[in-house]
Design an enzyme around this catalytic site. Sequence first.
Site, PDB file in Angstrom:
ATOM      1  N   GLU A  56       0.877  -1.101   0.090  1.00  0.00           N
ATOM      2  CA  GLU A  56      -0.218  -0.114  -0.004  1.00  0.00           C
ATOM      3  C   GLU A  56       0.639   1.105   0.065  1.00  0.00           C
ATOM      4  O   GLU A  56       0.613   2.433  -0.301  1.00  0.00           O
ATOM      5  CB  GLU A  56      -0.840   0.011   1.387  1.00  0.00           C
ATOM      6  CG  GLU A  56      -1.697  -1.386   1.431  1.00  0.00           C
ATOM      7  CD  GLU A  56      -1.499  -1.964   2.019  1.00  0.00           C
ATOM      8  OE1 GLU A  56      -0.109  -2.811   2.526  1.00  0.00           O
ATOM      9  OE2 GLU A  56      -2.008  -2.652   3.108  1.00  0.00           O
ATOM     10  N   CYS A  84      -2.385  -2.398   7.140  1.00  0.00           N
ATOM     11  CA  CYS A  84      -2.445  -2.405   8.547  1.00  0.00           C
ATOM     12  C   CYS A  84      -2.361  -1.104   9.420  1.00  0.00           C
ATOM     13  O   CYS A  84      -2.795  -0.751   8.540  1.00  0.00           O
ATOM     14  CB  CYS A  84      -0.540  -3.063   8.946  1.00  0.00           C
ATOM     15  SG  CYS A  84       0.314  -2.176   8.121  1.00  0.00           S
ATOM     16  N   CYS A  87      -0.553   1.347   6.977  1.00  0.00           N
ATOM     17  CA  CYS A  87      -0.880   1.728   5.421  1.00  0.00           C
ATOM     18  C   CYS A  87      -2.483   1.729   5.931  1.00  0.00           C
ATOM     19  O   CYS A  87      -2.243   2.778   5.557  1.00  0.00           O
ATOM     20  CB  CYS A  87      -1.132   0.466   4.715  1.00  0.00           C
ATOM     21  SG  CYS A  87       0.094  -0.340   4.498  1.00  0.00           S
TER      22      CYS A  87
END
Length: 168
Positions: A56, A84, A87
């Site tokens: 990402e 996560c 990101c």
Amino acid sequence: MHKDDQYYMMLAIDEAKKAETLGEVPIGAVIVHDGKVIASAHNLRETTQNAVTHAELSAIQLACETLGSWRLEDAVLYVTLEPCPMCAGAILQSRIPRVVYGARDPKGGCVHTFYQLLNDPRFNHECEVKEGVLAEECGQLLTNFFRAIRRKRKEEKKEARYQDGVLE
């Protein structure tokens, strides 16, 4: 579901497969702006030995370079695994309005699993989120990858015991 979600998720899966060929965790991301792919990336943490080279983040960086702006206000991010916290933060900071992901991340997901960072009204930006697009395919890539790693480690352990003169 938007009609193109599956198509773009397949492109993200293709990116994830590129990561896998490098021995990376197979996660891929694609960013679409005005109906065109402006960035695609895959995990490179092992290759770069850099904790922030998630799919990402790399895709966001490329998209910003492509548009010449840190604001990705008209973009859609497609990613094979639930983002996560790092990101998710980058998604918020870059003002991406829509995120589509495949499989949930039971060990680090911060869009639905542990936190709902992209929909927290306390932030100055929120995203429309679509989860589960091609979730089975996305999840299977990860399952197969980690299964192969465990199998390889088991074989290496067995080989080491054999070389040490310990027969099974």
